[in-house]
Design a protein around this motif. Structure first.
Motif, short mmCIF file in Angstrom:
data_model
loop_
_atom_site.label_atom_id
_atom_site.label_comp_id
_atom_site.label_asym_id
_atom_site.label_seq_id
_atom_site.Cartn_x
_atom_site.Cartn_y
_atom_site.Cartn_z
N PHE A 43 41.61 31.67 38.58
CA PHE A 43 40.76 30.73 37.44
C PHE A 43 39.84 29.67 38.17
O PHE A 43 40.28 29.08 38.83
CB PHE A 43 41.57 30.43 36.26
N TYR A 44 38.63 29.69 37.69
CA TYR A 44 37.79 28.64 38.31
C TYR A 44 37.46 27.77 37.03
O TYR A 44 37.40 28.30 35.88
CB TYR A 44 36.14 29.21 38.64
N ARG A 45 37.26 26.38 37.46
CA ARG A 45 36.74 25.50 36.52
C ARG A 45 35.78 24.53 37.23
O ARG A 45 35.76 24.55 38.41
CB ARG A 45 37.97 24.43 36.02
N ALA A 46 34.87 24.07 36.43
CA ALA A 46 33.81 23.07 37.10
C ALA A 46 34.38 21.84 37.62
O ALA A 46 35.42 21.29 36.98
CB ALA A 46 32.89 22.73 35.93
N GLU A 47 33.85 21.45 38.95
CA GLU A 47 34.20 20.18 39.42
C GLU A 47 33.20 19.22 39.11
O GLU A 47 31.97 19.09 39.79
CB GLU A 47 34.71 20.33 40.64
N PRO A 48 32.93 18.32 38.03
CA PRO A 48 31.98 17.58 37.74
C PRO A 48 31.42 16.52 38.83
O PRO A 48 30.29 16.20 39.05
CB PRO A 48 32.32 16.53 36.63
N LYS A 49 32.50 16.11 39.68
CA LYS A 49 32.23 15.24 41.07
C LYS A 49 31.46 15.97 42.07
O LYS A 49 30.69 15.32 42.68
CB LYS A 49 33.39 14.76 41.70
N GLY A 50 31.41 17.38 41.92
CA GLY A 50 30.55 18.05 42.80
C GLY A 50 28.88 17.91 42.60
O GLY A 50 28.40 18.01 43.53
N LEU A 51 28.77 17.44 41.27
CA LEU A 51 27.37 17.16 41.29
C LEU A 51 26.79 15.76 41.35
O LEU A 51 25.45 15.30 41.15
CB LEU A 51 26.80 17.60 39.94
N ALA A 52 27.68 15.11 42.05
CA ALA A 52 27.46 13.52 42.33
C ALA A 52 26.17 13.41 42.97
O ALA A 52 25.31 12.45 42.64
CB ALA A 52 28.55 12.61 42.74
N PRO A 53 26.03 13.98 44.32
CA PRO A 53 25.00 14.06 45.28
C PRO A 53 23.46 14.14 44.12
O PRO A 53 22.77 13.41 44.43
CB PRO A 53 25.09 14.93 46.18
#
Length: 109
Positions: A71-81
């Protein structure tokens, strides 16, 4: 474990329209399986898995194995850059619009 990524990595990862569509489906779901992502996508499970690998390496998604399912979920911190880069330009445009507003008031009293 999420890895630190660069702006180039995030932008390159999201530049692919199919990968971006997969990411958007993940964002709108709390958690979603590879099978659910494949269903109705018009893309093979192998291709979905490759896109998920790219998203994971970019730090945009995280996975959780449960038996045979992943199962996959979004990692909001990944969009930080990307968010940081965009905020820089938000300040830039806010100042330009304020300058334009001032200029327009001077021209049309």
């Amino acid at each position: 474990m999420m890895q630190t990524t660069s702006l180039d990595t995030v932008m390159r990862t999201l530049a692919d329209p199919t990968r971006r569509a997969v990411f958007e489906r993940i964002v709108h779901a709390h958690e979603i399986s590879v099978a659910e992502l494949t269903e109705g996508s018009g893309v093979t499970q192998s291709a979905i898995s490759q896109h998920l690998g790219s998203l994971k390496r970019a730090g945009l998604v995280a996975d959780r194995a449960q038996g045979r399912n992943v199962f996959y979920r979004a990692e909001p911190k990944g969009l930080a850059p990307l968010a940081d880069w965009m905020s820089h330009y938000g300040v830039f445009w806010s100042k330009r619009f304020a300058d334009l507003r001032t200029l327009l008031k001077e021209i049309d009293p």
